[in-house]
Structures are given as C-alpha cells and as structure tokens.
Motif scaffolding. Structure first.
Motif: not given
Ligand code: NAD
Length: 498
Positions: A151-159, A177-184
């Motif tokens: 899908a592309g660039v994924i924003g990951l927001i965690a508790p 699945f081949g995406n790149c991510a930014i975790l917060k």
C-alpha cells in the motif's frame, strides 16, 4: 512499605529513529515515570511537524527508491525471521524496558508479550510464503489477473497497555507486505519500542521502519494529517480513534481501528463452575486489568449468582498486588497516576449511583508514590450504570445477574462497544445460540483470550473498524490491482476507418 527497585537503568533521553539513525526531535521534553515508584526515570524528546515530515520522507524514499517493496519473498522472509531472532536474543533487556514504563509484571512480559512480539514476525514470514493472487479466464479470450501490491507508507499508532505485543503486529504486517512504516508509540511507554526499532535498524534497510515520539494531539496528529501517509493503523481508545479517523478522512487515508471494549463475560449454571470462576478472574485482572478485551461486565445466571460472586470476592482479596519484578505478583501498578485516579473515581461514582462496592475501590499502600490500587468489583444496579457502560480499563469488574439466555443477550449487547464476548456453558445449544447472538467481533467459549493470528480480530460497533489477523492484514496493507489482457490479438473496432 517495601523498597521497590527500577527494573533497568533507562537511557536518559529517548529519541526518535529516522532512516536507521537516532534523531533529536525539535519539540518539548516530556518526563517518563516508572509506575511502581512514581519516579521520573527518563525524558522523551517530542517530535514536531518537521520531524514527522522527515520520517515520512525517509519512509517514502525507502518505498519508492529502494528495493524493499520489490524485494523477493524469500529475502523478506529471511529478514522477518532475523527480526524475530533479535527480539528473543534481547528478551531480558526488552522485557525490563517494557516493565519500566508500563508497570506490567516482568514474568508476564517475558512469558507472553515478548513471545507474541517475536511470533508476530514469524507469523507474517510464514503468511507471505503462501500469499496468492487471483486469475480469471474469460470465454471471449481475456485473461484478468489480480495483483496485491504494497500500500505504501503506513502510520502505526500504538497504545501503552501492551506496547511490544501490539506494535509488533503492526510492524511485522506492514513490512511483510512490502510497505515502509512510521511508528508512534504512546508517549507514556516509549522505552521498549525505541530499543526495538534501534535493534531492527541493524536488520532492515534505511527508512523501512522509522520511529517518532510524542503526545497524540501533537506528534500523532501530524502523522495522521500528513499527505504522504497511505494507511493509518491505530490501536487506542474509541474517542481518540474517532478523531484520528476524521482527520485521516480529510485525505481519504484508509484506517484500521482497534478500539475500546466493555465486554460481557457470561456465566451459565451449565458451565464448569471452577473453570468459569478462574476464567472470570483472568478476564478482568490479567495485564493489570488494562486490556481492551477484558471481560469487565460479568453476567452470572441467577441460580449461581450469590455463590459465584462470593467466591470471586474471596479470590480477589487473595490477589497479590505488588512489585512487578517479583514472580509472585499477580497485579502490578496501574500505568499512570492519572489513569489510576480515573479508575478509582469509578468506585466513588458507583457508590453515588447506587451500585454496591463489593471489594477494593482504594489506592493500595504498596508504595507511597507508586500507582497501586486494590482489585475492585461492584454489584451494578443495572447494566445502565456508568460502570457497565464506560470502559474503565483497569482491574475493575461489574457484576449483573440474569435469568434466561434472552435476558443475557439483551444485557450483553446493550453497550456502544462490541469487541469480544465470553460464554461459559457446557450446553451446546446455549453455546451456539449465544455465540450467534453476540454483537461482537470475537466470541470466546469456555476459555479466556484465545487469539488465533490467522483469524480476524477486531470489533463491532464502536470497538473498531476493519480487522487485524492474517488475511485481514493482507487486505489492509496491500492495494489490489486488476490487470486485463487478451490471450491472443483481438479484432478491435476500427474508429475513423468507415
Ligand atoms: P489513546 O487513544 O489515548 O492513545 C492511543 C495512541 O494514540 C497513543 O499513541 C496516543 O499518543 C495516540 N493519540 C492520541 N491522540 C491522538 C491524535 N489526536 N492523533 C493521533 N494519535 C493520537 O489510548 P491509550 O490510552 O493509549 O490506550 C488504551 C485504549 O486502547 C483503550 O481504550 C483500549 O481498549 C484500547 N486498546 C484497544 C485494543 C484493540 O485491539 N481493540 C488493544 C489495546 C488497547
């Protein structure tokens, strides 16, 4: 008052991680506390809009310009397996860092949270080895192929309630699945995920996984509003989830929302009584009572109600609340002072509203400044009580009696939430009738919390949007592309040749 020690000496400053390098955010410095002692143990540097922008650019570059999304499946599987290994190789340090910010019991972090975190990478490594596309043959000579692309660039927001176990599900699924991510991560619990991202930077190509830190309405909302984000995977409260989804909607960014719960734990007289009692205690008191899938409304058939509640209270009084580092501890401190005060305010509210406080309801004196509280249970006046309608998110149970299956169904479904339901009975028609009637994404029968990663997990109603799990993640973290072509040259209508 016993002396409580910190599980580990944390870094003095927690920084973000962009393009495989530590980065110093441009925002405020936020204190981070150890819940068992209430002491400030570190400082988190908050990321502002420019920092979030840098993280998105790094992920976008990695996605567009490097081979990550085009990497062979074999190579990706190998890398995911290395991610799993690095967690197990650093289990003790990661567990202590997780304990330091969350106050979760070290034994549970090592025995469950980190095993799950490691397994999340293995699960998706195995899953992508079997993913498949679709192919449609058409009698008129067309062939249509359906590809799934990252899908592309994924924003990951965690508790904050299970940082490693929950965030690794998102990290592993998005990169598999081949995406790149930014975790917060949550600003309250940054240690373990900061350490994990730094460890993974030795394995993943630059930019594939980035980390930004800070408060939700600051760093989190910049991430959600960023036009370079293709998906948001969010786990947190329902109120926050609603505002995240509204913000994401402005850019039409698809969201996966794992939100709150107020789940019914329904106990019939036809149940194995002892297992149901054990299950009800696990359902509300494990993970220090702070879990979305807690069985926080305990519905018990009238015939066994008094005995069940009395034995539940007796067992609750025996629970060992204390030092999260000690093996015998069953409930550690609540994750923050503000959260503990909120949970305890429900005990006062229950009394004012005419519910009956059965056990607990007070701060515990394990440590003067630590956030310890007594495990608590109330007898609710009815399911309309606020303690039955609002997510308390702590070791706080509400009891409600019922007389028939129909009444149990009505009470169980009378909530804005619909995450999970628990049913305890050995009578098959009851099990089937109740399972089908529950307005929840998951039904657990005669067992507490059995999560099968291949199956969808998520909520009905205000407990979520979309699902996590094998195929659900494949759908969320990929785009479908339909490619049609003739198998041999077709006779085309010749425009302009009449
Ligand atoms: P929260 O909603 O306060 O915060 C979750 C995350 O969102 C944090 O990282 C926070 O900083 C961020 N955030 C807050 N405001 C934001 C904004 N405006 N924009 C972007 N990000 C923002 O939740 P919490 O208190 O950290 O966690 C507890 C909640 O999470 C409970 O309601 C619980 O039920 C839910 N939860 C659900 C699941 C599930 O799988 N359904 C699992 C665990 C926890």
């Amino acid at each position: 008052m016993s002396l409580l020690l910190n599980p580990i000496e944390p870094p003095k400053l927690i920084k973000s991680w962009i393009n495989n390098d530590a980065a110093h955010g441009s925002g405020r410095e936020l204190p981070v506390f150890y819940p068992a002692t209430g002491e400030q143990v570190s400082i988190l540097v908050e990321d502002g809009p420019e920092d979030v922008n840098k993280a998105v650019i790094s992920a976008r570059k990695a996605f567009d310009n490097t081979s990550w999304s085009k990497q062979s499946i074999e190579k990706r599987i190998e890398i995911l397996e290395s991610c799993r290994k690095v967690i197990l190789d650093n289990l003790d340090e990661l567990a202590r860092l997780e304990c330091l910010a969350t106050g979760l019991i070290l034994r549970e972090i090592k025995g469950f949270h980190l095993q799950r975190a490691a397994y999340n990478f293995r699960f998706f490594a195995q899953y992508i080895s079997q993913t498949h596309g679709e192919r449609f043959d058409n009698t008129e000579g067309y062939l249509t192929l359906v590809n799934r692309e990252p899908a592309g660039v994924i924003g990951l927001i965690a508790p904050w309630n299970a940082p490693l176990a929950l965030a690794t599900m998102k990290i592993a699924a998005s990169i598999a699945f081949g995406n790149c991510a930014i975790l917060k991560p949550s600003e309250q619990t940054p240690f373990s995920l900061a350490k994990l991202v730094s460890l993974l930077s030795n394995i993943l190509p630059p930019g594939v996984l980035n980390l930004v830190n800070g408060r939700g309405p600051v760093t989190g909302s910049h991430l959600v509003a960023h036009p370079g984000i293709d998906r948001i995977s969010f786990t947190g409260g329902t109120v926050t989830g609603r505002s995240v989804m509204m913000e994401a909607g402005k850019q039409l960014t698809p969201c996966s929302m794992e939100l709150g719960g107020k789940s019914a734990n329904i106990i019939f007289s036809s149940a194995d009584y002892q297992r149901a009692l054990d299950g009800a205690l696990i359902g509300i008191y494990s993970n220090n009572g702070q879990q979305c899938l807690a069985g926080s409304r305990i519905l018990v058939e009238e015939k066994i109600f008094d005995q069940f509640v009395a034995e539940f209270i007796e067992r609750t009084k025996q629970i060992v609340v204390g030092d999260p580092l000690k093996d015998e501890t069953e409930i550690g401190p609540i994750a923050s002072k503000r959260h503990m005060e909120r949970i305890l305010s429900f005990a006062d509210l229950a009394v004012k509203d005419g519910d009956k406080l059965l056990v607990g309801g007070h701060k515990s004196d394990i440590h003067e400044k630590g956030y310890f509280m007594e495990p608590t249970a109330v007898l609710a006046k009815s399911n309309k009580s606020r303690v039955c309608q609002e997510e308390i998110f702590g070791p706080f149970a509400s009891f409600i009696p019922f007389r028939s299956e129909d009444e149990a169904i009505e009470i169980a479904n009378d909530t804005e939430f619909g995450l999970v339901s628990y049913i305890w009975s050995d009578h098959m028609p009851t099990i089937m009738n109740m399972s089908e009637a529950m307005r929840s994404g998951v039904v657990w029968v005669n067992t507490p919390m059995m999560r099968e990663l291949r199956a969808p997990f998520g909520g009905f109603k205000n407990s979520g949007v979309a699902r996590e799990g094998g195929y659900s993640c494949e759908q969320f973290y990929t785009e479908e592309k339909t490619i049609s072509l003739p198998k041999s040259p077709l006779n085309l209508i010749k425009f302009g040749s009449r």
